[in-house]
Enzyme design. Structure first.
Site, PDB file in Angstrom:
ATOM      1  CE  LYS A  52      -3.800  -2.559   1.975  1.00  0.00           C
ATOM      2  NZ  LYS A  52      -4.402  -3.170   3.141  1.00  0.00           N
ATOM      3  CD  GLN A  96      -3.470  -5.099   6.228  1.00  0.00           C
ATOM      4  OE1 GLN A  96      -3.330  -4.123   5.518  1.00  0.00           O
ATOM      5  NE2 GLN A  96      -4.126  -6.177   5.828  1.00  0.00           N
ATOM      6  CG  ASP A 119      -9.897  -1.226   4.442  1.00  0.00           C
ATOM      7  OD1 ASP A 119      -9.560  -1.419   3.263  1.00  0.00           O
ATOM      8  OD2 ASP A 119      -9.210  -1.579   5.422  1.00  0.00           O
TER       9      ASP A 119
END
Ligand code: NAP
Length: 290
Positions: A52, A96, A119
């Site tokens: 990322k 994460q 997300d």
């Protein structure tokens, strides 16, 4: 059979994003800024976050990684999330997953400001998705829809079977495929481990999207001639011939299924790169919303 090339599609998306970032910078505004929160030392999570960071650098975004040890308390993590919510220099952030077992993942997701939830996991974003309102759509379903859109695959009136009902892939992609949009307007069946007659059901699909995490589960007899098959599954198996020491195997028996498909997206170079590009798209959107 056309192999859906997520790598080149995602490259195209990154170039489009980079052009927009250049235009933003030319106005004197700061570029989009994505932060990632990484708890612990899980190798796969570290790899994802490193990717990322690289993706952000490539398109000209700012990025920040906040690393915490496994023993961070739930409250400390929630406090960090509150700081990120309040930080105007950050447009969007991700935590994460998975987080260590002593931390309640639901509390973490609920703590994220929906306007920064790139997300797309927060209830507000999921609810807006269901209602067809503007929302951050989670990266993998968004990437699947983008792949379908860019290959101009016809979905209207088709029977789409989605195998797997996770909150991050199967359920949102089933909703997106059923919406009155293009792509969309499919008649969708959402199947899972309790579904009966899976073989017949899958073989009736014009479009089959598979996200179950079971290696080569979908065999040729489960695929209709001419079907579109999208394999989201990724199971790591040891492979000493690879530098990484592993390779990813999909949920679809690629060799035996490929000749029956009109379009096929396989685990390597398919949905994975599209997922990464979608996170960048969401971050740009968060910056534009600001
Ligand atoms: P998940 O949370 O692992 O859940 C698996 C789903 O598959 C569940 O709904 C389960 O049914 C269903 N399932 C399991 N065995 C089945 C069977 N034998 N028959 C029918 N359904 C079955 O799902 P996920 O997180 O979406 O992950 C699925 C796969 O996609 C994994 O391999 C993951 O690594 C991969 N993935 C890839 C990307 C990418 O970017 N390429 C992103 C996300 C995930 P129940 O609900 O009944 O248990």
């Amino acid at each position: 059979m056309v192999l859906l090339d997520g790598t080149s599609c995602s490259e195209q998306i990154r170039q489009e994003i980079k052009a927009q970032v250049d235009a933003i910078k030319a106005t004197g505004d700061r570029p989009p800024h994505l932060a990632a929160v990484l708890v612990g030392s899980d190798g796969a999570s570290q790899n994802y976050v490193a990717m990322k960071e690289r993706d952000c650098a490539e398109v000209g975004f700012d990025s920040t990684v906040l690393r915490f040890k496994d023993d961070i308390t739930e409250q400390e993590l929630l406090d960090k999330i509150a700081e990120l919510n309040a930080d105007d220099s950050i447009d969007g952030f991700i935590v994460q997953l998975p987080v260590p077992k002593h931390i309640d993942e639901r509390k973490v997701i609920l703590a994220i400001d929906p306007n920064k939830d790139v997300d797309g996991f927060c209830p507000e974003n999921v609810g807006n998705l269901v209602l067809g309102l503007p929302s951050f759509v989670s990266a993998t379903p968004n990437g699947i829809m983008e792949l379908i859109r860019r290959y101009d695959i016809q979905t209207e009136g088709k029977h789409c079977v989605v195998l797997g009902r996770s909150n991050i892939v199967g359920t949102p992609v089933a909703i997106l495929m059923s919406r009155n949009t293009k792509p969309g307007n499919a008649t969708v069946t959402l199947a899972h481990s309790r579904t009966k007659n899976l073989q017949e059901l899958c073989a009736s699909a014009d479009i089959l999207i598979v996200a179950i995490g079971k290696m080569e589960f979908v065999t040729a007899d489960m695929v209709k001639q001419g079907a579109v098959v999208i394999d989201v599954g990724q199971t790591r198996v040891a492979d000493a011939s690879r530098k990484s020491g592993y390779r990813n195997v999909g949920d679809v028996d690629f060799e035996n299924v490929k000749d029956k498909c009109s379009f096929l997206s396989y685990t390597n170079g398919g949905v994975g790169p599209m997922t990464r590009a979608s996170l960048l798209q969401n971050t740009l959107k968060a910056h534009q919303r600001r």
